[in-house]
Design a protein around this motif. Structure first.
Motif, mmCIF file in Angstrom:
data_model
loop_
_atom_site.group_PDB
_atom_site.id
_atom_site.type_symbol
_atom_site.label_atom_id
_atom_site.label_comp_id
_atom_site.label_asym_id
_atom_site.label_seq_id
_atom_site.Cartn_x
_atom_site.Cartn_y
_atom_site.Cartn_z
ATOM 1 N N GLN A 47 113.535 113.975 9.332
ATOM 2 C CA GLN A 47 113.476 112.587 8.867
ATOM 3 C C GLN A 47 114.201 111.649 9.828
ATOM 4 N N VAL A 48 115.321 112.103 10.389
ATOM 5 C CA VAL A 48 116.074 111.269 11.332
ATOM 6 C C VAL A 48 115.227 110.951 12.551
ATOM 7 N N VAL A 49 114.620 111.975 13.139
ATOM 8 C CA VAL A 49 113.823 111.759 14.355
ATOM 9 C C VAL A 49 112.620 110.871 14.061
ATOM 10 N N ARG A 50 111.939 111.131 12.974
ATOM 11 C CA ARG A 50 110.773 110.303 12.633
ATOM 12 C C ARG A 50 111.176 108.845 12.419
ATOM 13 N N PHE A 51 112.297 108.642 11.742
ATOM 14 C CA PHE A 51 112.732 107.269 11.465
ATOM 15 C C PHE A 51 113.085 106.536 12.751
ATOM 16 N N ILE A 52 113.891 107.139 13.601
ATOM 17 C CA ILE A 52 114.309 106.454 14.828
ATOM 18 C C ILE A 52 113.119 106.228 15.750
ATOM 19 N N LYS A 53 112.224 107.181 15.806
ATOM 20 C CA LYS A 53 110.996 106.993 16.588
ATOM 21 C C LYS A 53 110.204 105.806 16.055
ATOM 22 N N SER A 54 110.177 105.641 14.741
ATOM 23 C CA SER A 54 109.386 104.567 14.133
ATOM 24 C C SER A 54 109.946 103.179 14.454
ATOM 25 N N LEU A 55 111.209 103.108 14.877
ATOM 26 C CA LEU A 55 111.818 101.821 15.200
ATOM 27 C C LEU A 55 111.341 101.268 16.538
ATOM 28 N N GLY A 56 110.681 102.085 17.326
ATOM 29 C CA GLY A 56 110.170 101.619 18.616
ATOM 30 C C GLY A 56 111.287 101.135 19.515
ATOM 31 N N LEU A 63 120.256 111.324 24.963
ATOM 32 C CA LEU A 63 120.137 112.710 24.527
ATOM 33 C C LEU A 63 121.497 113.401 24.515
ATOM 34 N N GLY A 64 121.727 114.190 23.456
ATOM 35 C CA GLY A 64 122.934 114.988 23.344
ATOM 36 C C GLY A 64 122.636 116.464 23.478
ATOM 37 N N ASN A 65 123.665 117.293 23.412
ATOM 38 C CA ASN A 65 123.470 118.730 23.588
ATOM 39 C C ASN A 65 122.597 119.335 22.492
ATOM 40 N N HIS A 66 122.720 118.851 21.260
ATOM 41 C CA HIS A 66 121.870 119.401 20.197
ATOM 42 C C HIS A 66 120.414 118.974 20.371
ATOM 43 N N ASP A 67 120.199 117.790 20.875
ATOM 44 C CA ASP A 67 118.825 117.362 21.176
ATOM 45 C C ASP A 67 118.221 118.234 22.278
ATOM 46 N N LEU A 68 119.030 118.571 23.288
ATOM 47 C CA LEU A 68 118.549 119.452 24.350
ATOM 48 C C LEU A 68 118.324 120.866 23.837
ATOM 49 N N ILE A 99 108.571 116.132 19.930
ATOM 50 C CA ILE A 99 109.212 116.737 21.101
ATOM 51 C C ILE A 99 108.919 115.907 22.347
ATOM 52 N N ASP A 100 107.695 115.458 22.474
ATOM 53 C CA ASP A 100 107.335 114.644 23.636
ATOM 54 C C ASP A 100 108.101 113.325 23.628
ATOM 55 N N TRP A 101 108.248 112.723 22.461
ATOM 56 C CA TRP A 101 109.037 111.481 22.359
ATOM 57 C C TRP A 101 110.488 111.737 22.736
ATOM 58 N N LEU A 102 111.043 112.849 22.239
ATOM 59 C CA LEU A 102 112.454 113.133 22.470
ATOM 60 C C LEU A 102 112.743 113.361 23.952
ATOM 61 N N ARG A 103 111.887 114.082 24.634
ATOM 62 C CA ARG A 103 112.174 114.378 26.046
ATOM 63 C C ARG A 103 111.986 113.161 26.960
ATOM 64 N N HIS A 104 111.474 112.085 26.397
ATOM 65 C CA HIS A 104 111.364 110.827 27.145
ATOM 66 C C HIS A 104 112.481 109.844 26.794
ATOM 67 N N ARG A 105 113.500 110.297 26.055
ATOM 68 C CA ARG A 105 114.641 109.440 25.775
ATOM 69 C C ARG A 105 115.568 109.420 27.001
ATOM 70 N N LYS A 141 113.942 112.402 35.021
ATOM 71 C CA LYS A 141 112.707 112.713 35.751
ATOM 72 C C LYS A 141 112.305 114.168 35.535
ATOM 73 N N THR A 142 113.284 115.062 35.508
ATOM 74 C CA THR A 142 112.996 116.475 35.275
ATOM 75 C C THR A 142 112.483 116.709 33.859
ATOM 76 N N LEU A 143 113.146 116.105 32.870
ATOM 77 C CA LEU A 143 112.747 116.297 31.475
ATOM 78 C C LEU A 143 111.357 115.748 31.194
ATOM 79 N N ARG A 144 110.978 114.709 31.901
ATOM 80 C CA ARG A 144 109.694 114.042 31.651
ATOM 81 C C ARG A 144 108.572 114.571 32.535
ATOM 82 N N GLY A 145 108.902 115.407 33.503
ATOM 83 C CA GLY A 145 107.928 115.821 34.501
ATOM 84 C C GLY A 145 107.483 117.267 34.356
#
Length: 273
Positions: A47-56, A63-68, A99-105, A141-145
């Motif tokens: 729910q946290v990820v969906r909500f923050i993503k929805s804020l655009g 990104l933090g260690n738990h996100d990684l 996951i794709d949204w997160l790795r582009h943060r 660049k590495t995370l997004r590539g």
């Protein structure tokens, strides 16, 4: 427009919503900066990820260690899977999109006009802000590539522990990752002390908080960070610590950034789990 910087949420969705009510967040004109670790431990990471993503573009999250950890597990690296509560995200119907949204943060956020930066954990003493931003862009660049999958297989490890400009390959990326997402303590000669935790008041080893290393090159920049729940909310040496231990029954903190006044903190008390 107000900017509010928020400490580690770690899946505590209900508390996040209460904090936004407390600060009277208006998505039409306000902006949120999240200090990373959106996920894990708490009961509602999805729910946290969906909500923050929805804020655009009203929300920015480093990104933090738990996100990684989540990104690594998504790529088949099971090193920390037993310690995670991330399967609701990985098994969600929109998992690939999340996951794709997160790795582009971003890894680091910098607001030049307000002279303020945000990272999840810390900066090594050898980096000034421009070096830190350049290193953040390398990791982004590495995370997004196309190297994303291979990086996720190799990112864990505590070495190298000291910055050298001639670091290359995975060693360079691992050092950068550890600084931005895991750092708490350094030795006085500027080496990362990755195994050291706990609050400075209870710390018995010779290492010191990263922000207290003599001659730290970023000391003239206002830096916001999370990651360190035992440090709690604290302002010292031109840095603001925002992880006040929500998941552990502490608080969830928001810091209102103001143009001509000191930042104003807001704290939401969280239930013990």
């Amino acid at each position: 427009m107000a900017i509010y910087a928020i400490g580690d949420v770690q899946g505590c969705y209900d508390e996040l919503q209460k904090l936004l009510e407390l600060i009277r967040f208006d998505p039409a004109k306000d902006k949120l900066w999240f200090a990373g670790d959106l996920v894990n431990r708490g009961p509602k990471s999805l729910q946290v990820v969906r909500f923050i993503k929805s804020l655009g573009d009203r929300a920015v999250c480093v990104l933090g260690n738990h996100d990684l950890h989540l990104l690594a597990i998504s790529q088949g690296n099971r090193t920390h899977q037993k310690q995670s509560s991330l399967m609701d995200i990985l098994e969600a119907p929109d998992s690939h999109e999340l996951i794709d949204w997160l790795r582009h943060r971003p890894i680091m956020v910098h607001h030049a006009k307000r002279n303020v930066s945000m990272v999840h954990a810390g900066l090594p003493p050898q980096w000034d802000i421009m070096t830190a931003l350049s290193c953040a862009r390398e990791l982004e660049k590495t995370l997004r590539g196309p190297g994303f999958h291979d990086f996720c297989q190799q990112m864990y490890g505590d070495k190298p522990d000291k910055w050298r400009e001639n670091l290359r390959g995975i060693e360079r990326l691992r050092f950068i990752t550890n600084c931005f997402t895991r750092l708490r303590y350094c030795t006085r000669d500027g080496r990362l002390s990755m195994r050291d935790k706990g609050s400075p008041e209870q710390h018995l080893n010779a290492s010191i908080p990263w922000y207290a290393v003599p001659g730290r090159k970023s000391r003239h920049e206002m830096i916001l960070f999370g990651h360190w729940s035992t440090l709690g909310y604290r302002q010292i040496d031109n840095v603001w610590s925002l992880d006040s231990g929500c998941f552990w029954g502490g608080q969830l903190t928001a810091l209102k950034l103001r143009k001509r006044k000191p930042p104003k903190p807001y704290h939401l008390s969280c239930p013990a789990r």
